[in-house]
Design a protein around this motif. Structure first.
Motif, short mmCIF file in Angstrom:
data_model
loop_
_atom_site.label_atom_id
_atom_site.label_comp_id
_atom_site.label_asym_id
_atom_site.label_seq_id
_atom_site.Cartn_x
_atom_site.Cartn_y
_atom_site.Cartn_z
N ILE A 183 -5.20 8.40 -3.60
CA ILE A 183 -4.74 7.26 -4.32
C ILE A 183 -2.96 7.68 -5.18
N SER A 184 -1.89 6.67 -4.47
CA SER A 184 -0.68 7.36 -4.70
C SER A 184 -0.25 6.65 -5.51
N VAL A 185 0.78 6.59 -6.22
CA VAL A 185 1.70 5.60 -6.84
C VAL A 185 3.65 6.10 -5.83
N GLU A 186 3.90 4.83 -5.63
CA GLU A 186 4.69 5.13 -4.62
C GLU A 186 6.17 3.53 -5.21
N TYR A 187 7.13 4.11 -4.99
CA TYR A 187 8.02 3.39 -5.20
C TYR A 187 9.46 3.98 -5.11
N ALA A 188 10.43 3.11 -4.65
CA ALA A 188 11.54 2.81 -4.22
C ALA A 188 12.71 4.10 -5.68
N GLY A 189 13.73 4.64 -5.39
CA GLY A 189 14.69 4.20 -6.68
C GLY A 189 13.97 6.09 -7.27
N ASN A 190 15.16 5.92 -8.93
CA ASN A 190 14.52 6.89 -9.66
C ASN A 190 13.44 7.05 -10.16
N GLU A 191 12.82 8.04 -10.45
CA GLU A 191 11.03 8.35 -10.90
C GLU A 191 11.36 7.80 -12.60
N ASN A 192 10.03 6.80 -13.09
CA ASN A 192 9.54 6.61 -13.76
C ASN A 192 8.91 7.58 -14.47
N ALA A 193 9.59 8.06 -16.43
CA ALA A 193 9.03 9.15 -16.51
C ALA A 193 7.42 8.87 -17.23
N LEU A 194 6.85 7.61 -16.96
CA LEU A 194 5.47 6.97 -18.14
C LEU A 194 4.69 7.20 -16.20
N TYR A 195 5.01 6.59 -15.22
CA TYR A 195 4.55 6.94 -14.43
C TYR A 195 5.25 7.59 -12.86
N PRO A 196 5.33 9.12 -12.55
CA PRO A 196 6.01 10.09 -11.92
C PRO A 196 4.60 9.68 -10.61
N ARG A 197 6.08 9.58 -9.64
CA ARG A 197 5.39 9.67 -8.26
C ARG A 197 4.35 11.27 -7.92
N PHE A 198 3.07 10.36 -7.54
CA PHE A 198 2.61 11.83 -6.99
C PHE A 198 0.83 11.05 -6.03
N GLU A 199 0.70 11.92 -4.78
CA GLU A 199 -0.15 11.32 -3.91
C GLU A 199 -1.71 12.35 -4.77
N HIS A 200 -3.08 12.01 -5.24
CA HIS A 200 -4.46 12.74 -5.64
C HIS A 200 -4.93 11.99 -4.68
N PHE A 201 -6.11 13.63 -3.66
CA PHE A 201 -6.57 13.23 -3.29
C PHE A 201 -7.66 13.47 -3.29
N CYS A 202 -8.76 12.76 -3.19
CA CYS A 202 -10.53 12.76 -3.58
C CYS A 202 -11.12 12.50 -2.49
N GLU A 203 -12.81 12.15 -2.89
CA GLU A 203 -13.64 12.49 -1.88
C GLU A 203 -15.17 11.20 -2.67
N ILE A 204 -14.74 10.59 -2.56
CA ILE A 204 -15.72 9.55 -2.55
C ILE A 204 -17.06 9.76 -2.06
N LYS A 205 -18.01 9.74 -4.11
CA LYS A 205 -18.89 9.88 -4.09
C LYS A 205 -20.84 9.33 -3.60
N GLU A 206 -20.58 7.92 -3.81
CA GLU A 206 -21.15 7.49 -3.01
C GLU A 206 -20.72 6.70 -2.22
N THR A 207 -21.72 6.26 -0.82
CA THR A 207 -20.82 4.80 0.45
C THR A 207 -20.97 3.94 -0.85
N VAL A 208 -19.79 2.67 -0.62
CA VAL A 208 -19.94 1.94 -1.45
C VAL A 208 -18.88 0.18 0.32
N THR A 209 -19.49 -0.12 -0.39
CA THR A 209 -18.53 -1.57 0.55
C THR A 209 -17.17 -2.77 -0.48
N GLY A 210 -16.97 -3.35 -0.15
CA GLY A 210 -16.12 -4.15 -1.19
C GLY A 210 -16.96 -4.74 -1.50
N GLY A 211 -16.61 -5.60 -2.88
CA GLY A 211 -17.50 -6.65 -3.00
C GLY A 211 -17.30 -7.06 -4.84
#
Length: 811
Positions: free
Chosen positions: A163-191
């Protein structure tokens, strides 16, 4: 100049240790051969208790005052730690630079898993600490024939996402750019309903889909992850069989970068079937695992045969549940094949905890759109059916399974019946017209023999001599048997084997397999939290289980003989193997007695005779004479416990010979790359500008470097006047100012000698302010990384060491 063993050195970086400043440029501080704790600190009792991972940087170098060349310099671990709890690997990456510090090295190691293909842009805004998002966002858009389509995305338990926050230009103080790597806890399908759960929680707030940053909306994005093969690991193992051809048998080809805690878990009352008749369908039977409480509230189970999939997701069926006296107070979470139950109270040792679950060893999912599988039967109570009428006015209705295989509407009308043994649906006439029935369900084996049985163990790391099985005969006589450590099962009227996790049993008389139960213990692996090591296991390939041998990578195989040198005196002689490639005498501290002039001993490689030339004054007895035979080879394929070589070895090596993966550093020689002049330089290290009018004469007056002082660096000379300039390095910054009227020899503060020398005659004339000259210097060394991990546990070994070898050929 002839290159000797003394010219090959390993240098320390600016800072050793585990803090953020560790690493940096090469110094003149040499790693002393034979001295302990030169790169790593000693292993403490706390290290053994909690486990630890340490990373160090070092510099293998050809250290001569000239520009001699060491051909194909290479490093490898020639002797591993004796302590099985301590592991050492070399990490190879082209991203490692001379300027790299600890955060850079951690980033390199964690680059094994990267953000990959975009699943969804414009995710919902998340709050710091949030660990879920709506299933409705688990959709991906694609375009076909100028039309947008949305498709549901399925994520499996244990899958790593970003899950990442991505945009061009100067970095926003409230929403800095970052990448968050995480593990899915339960198998799930969109619905439309439900949540997607992940771990660990999001660390920062993320912008909502409508929030605009630098003119861009939809900045919170969901991505798959991809693995990066750029980083390699080099380790060491031993031969498990004498080499007879080009296929080597070795103890292991993988290792664990991150230490894992292993515990013994007892699994009791396991069954394999509940019905031995082909013409009777059975209801769902859940497998169970139970154990005694340990005074804690959280319990972890490794369940490799836990079922998952669309069947359970679509119908909201739990694949596992707590099964104890306190299950009402238990919360259950699933990560991959690991089930964690947490109670609202501590469970004492005289009480039992456990789980029940759907086993993939017994059941599999079935959809009526597919052909019914042979030798299978449907499981009662698992059929989920839908009737769809040909007349669209009536649409589709949900059917419910009742006794006898009846499929009814919610009002009780029997629409059809299902044959559990064949999967065939028999429809009843209906006033609304023709209709079709589709269904999902679980299936199991239809027939199981009574006088023999084979079944796989659900435990991935079983302890064979803990296996105990009981089963009743048709006359209700109880039979039992147990296994030894080799997997041979013997007992009362039962014989069998356990091989590669498959149990095969033969009974001397017919038995009722519904009564078969077995107990077995297994080794359960627990992953310590990432903050313990400073490395995120979600960013490491396979959670940190890595290959230490790679196809098309060189290996070194060696075998060493050792003999004691007693009461050394001049003229004493000892015999070593005539084909030995390395001979040395070391004292009790590991200090080598080798010298260029053979002061303490000399070796005749033709005869294998070692002659003692002194009484070893200044060294500490006892003394050990070692001789090693060995050679290099190329690996073309890596299998489990096997290394395929491009050609057979020239010698025969016994069981226990050391096999090491080597990092090839290439040719090591100080040199200078192409020199370019330009009219201006704007600080872009990746682009050259237009050529200047003036130019440097490096043909007649080449830039001078030496093996013992040059570093790997990009340089630029920026003219501040027609005769003056300043010198800036990409990694080291501005180091000096100079002029065209004198030789320019900027001093390396770590060696107190010049990085390079530019003679005054090379500058010529005609330079203008703002013009620049660029070139790159290459060192006769390359930075490298070592990782040492210590697993939790205690060892009787008080002094231990590994040996790092550095070799090459004279040009």
């Amino acid at each position: 100049m002839t290159i000797t063993r003394a010219d090959l050195k390993i240098f320390k970086p600016e800072v050793l240790g585990s803090n953020d400043d560790a690493g940096g440029q090469r110094t003149k501080n040499v790693v002393q051969s034979g001295d302990l704790n030169q790169l790593f600190k000693a292993i403490s009792d706390m290290d053994h208790a909690t486990s630890t991972v340490e990373i160090v940087k070092f510099y293998p170098a050809l250290d001569t005052p000239g520009t001699e060349t060491l051909l194909d310099g290479n490093i490898f671990i020639s002797a591993p730690y004796s302590d099985p709890l301590v592991n050492l690997v070399i990490a190879e990456s082209s991203l490692l630079t001379d300027a790299a510090r600890m955060p850079d090295m951690v980033d390199i190691l964690e680059s094994s898993v990267r953000a990959g293909q975009l699943i969804r842009r414009g995710m919902i805004g998340l709050l710091a600490g949030q660990d879920s998002f709506p299933r409705a966002y688990l959709q991906s858009m694609y375009r076909y024939n100028d039309k947008d389509y949305w498709a549901n995305v399925r994520l499996a338990q244990g899958q790593i996402i970003c899950i990442s926050v991505e945009y061009a230009g100067n970095e926003n103080a409230l929403y800095p750019r970052f990448e968050h790597f995480c593990e899915i806890k339960e198998t799930v399908t969109g619905g439309q309903e439900g949540q997607v759960y992940f771990s660990p929680p999001i660390p920062y707030d993320t912008p909502d889909t409508s929030l605009v940053i630098n003119g861009e909306s939809g900045c919170t994005k969901l991505r798959y992850t991809s693995e990066n093969a750029e980083i390699k690991y080099h380790g060491v193992t031993t031969l498990t069989a004498e080499n007879t051809n080009s296929l080597l048998s070795v103890a292991n080809t993988t290792t664990e970068l991150l230490p894992k805690v292993r515990q013994i878990a007892v699994s009791t009352g396991n069954s394999i079937t509940v019905d031995d008749s082909a013409d009777v369908a059975s209801a769902v039977i859940l497998e169970s695992i139970s154990r005694s409480g340990n005074g804690g509230a959280t319990y972890i189970y490794n369940v490799p045969d836990l079922m998952s999939g669309a069947y359970f997701d679509t119908y909201g069926i739990k694949t596992v549940e707590a099964a104890t006296l306190y299950n009402a107070s238990a919360t259950v979470s699933i990560t991959g094949t690991t089930v964690t139950t947490t109670y609202n109270r501590a469970i004492d040792t005289d009480q039992t905890v456990g789980i029940r679950y759907y086993s993939a060893l017994r059941y599999s999912s079935y959809n009526s759109a597919s052909a019914f599988p042979s030798v299978k039967k449907l499981v009662k109570g698992t059929v989920k059916a839908t009737a769809t009428f040909s007349d669209s006015n009536y649409g589709s209705i949900r059917l419910y399974e009742y006794s006898g295989g009846e499929l009814r509407e919610s009002n009780g009308r029997i629409m059809a019946t299902i044959d559990y043994l064949t999967g065939v649906v028999n429809k009843n006439a209906d006033s609304r017209g023709a209709f079709t029935v589709v269904y999902d369900g679980l299936v199991e084996d239809a027939v199981i023999a009574d006088n023999s049985v084979s079944f796989p163990l659900s435990q991935p790391a079983p302890i064979l001599d803990s296996f105990y099985v009981v089963v009743s005969t048709a006359a209700d006589t109880l039979l039992s048997a147990s296994s030894d450590s080799a997997g041979v099962v013997t007992g009362t009227s039962i014989t069998g084997t356990i091989e590669n996790g498959l149990v095969s049993l033969t009974f001397s008389q017919s038995v009722d397999l519904t009564t078969l139960r077995y107990d077995i213990s297994e080794t359960v692996t627990l992953n310590p939290p990432p903050e313990l090591f400073g490395l995120n296991p979600l960013r490491l390939k396979n959670g940190g289980i890595v290959d230490i041998f790679t196809a098309w990578t060189p290996i070194v195989i060696e075998h060493t003989n050792v003999q004691v040198v007693s009461n050394p005196a001049p003229a004493q002689t000892y015999n070593v193997r005539v084909n030995a490639r390395y001979v040395d005498i070391t004292d009790s501290r590991g200090a080598s007695l080798w010298t260029v002039d053979n002061q303490h001993y000399s070796h005749n490689s033709t005869t294998g005779v070692v002659t003692i030339n002194s009484d070893f004054t200044g060294f500490v007895a006892p003394f050990v004479l070692t001789d090693s035979i060995g050679e290099e080879a190329l690996v073309t394929d890596v299998q489990n416990g096997k290394l395929q070589l491009a050609a057979e070895l020239t010698a025969t090596y016994p069981v226990g010979a050391v096999v090491s993966s080597a990092q090839n550093l290439g040719d090591l020689q100080a040199r200078v790359g192409p020199v370019r002049d330009m009219t201006a330089w704007g600080g872009d290290w990746n682009t050259d500008g237009a050529a200047a009018t003036a130019s440097m004469n490096v043909v007649d007056y080449p830039i001078e470097v030496s093996n013992n002082n040059a570093i790997n660096e990009d340089w630029v000379l920026i003219f501040t006047s027609p005769t003056a300039f300043r010198c800036v390095g990409k990694g080291v910054g501005q180091i000096a100012i100079g002029d065209t009227l004198n030789d320019f020899a900027p001093v390396n503060p770590l060696t107190l000698q010049p990085y390079f020398i530019i003679r005054q005659q090379a500058f010529g004339a005609g330079w203008q302010q703002g013009e620049a000259v660029r070139f790159r210097s290459y060192a006769s060394s390359k930075p490298a990384m070592l990782l040492r991990s210590v697993a939790s546990g205690h060892s009787q070994i008080t002094t231990d060491r590994a040996v790092l070898a550095f070799r090459g050929n004279e040009s």
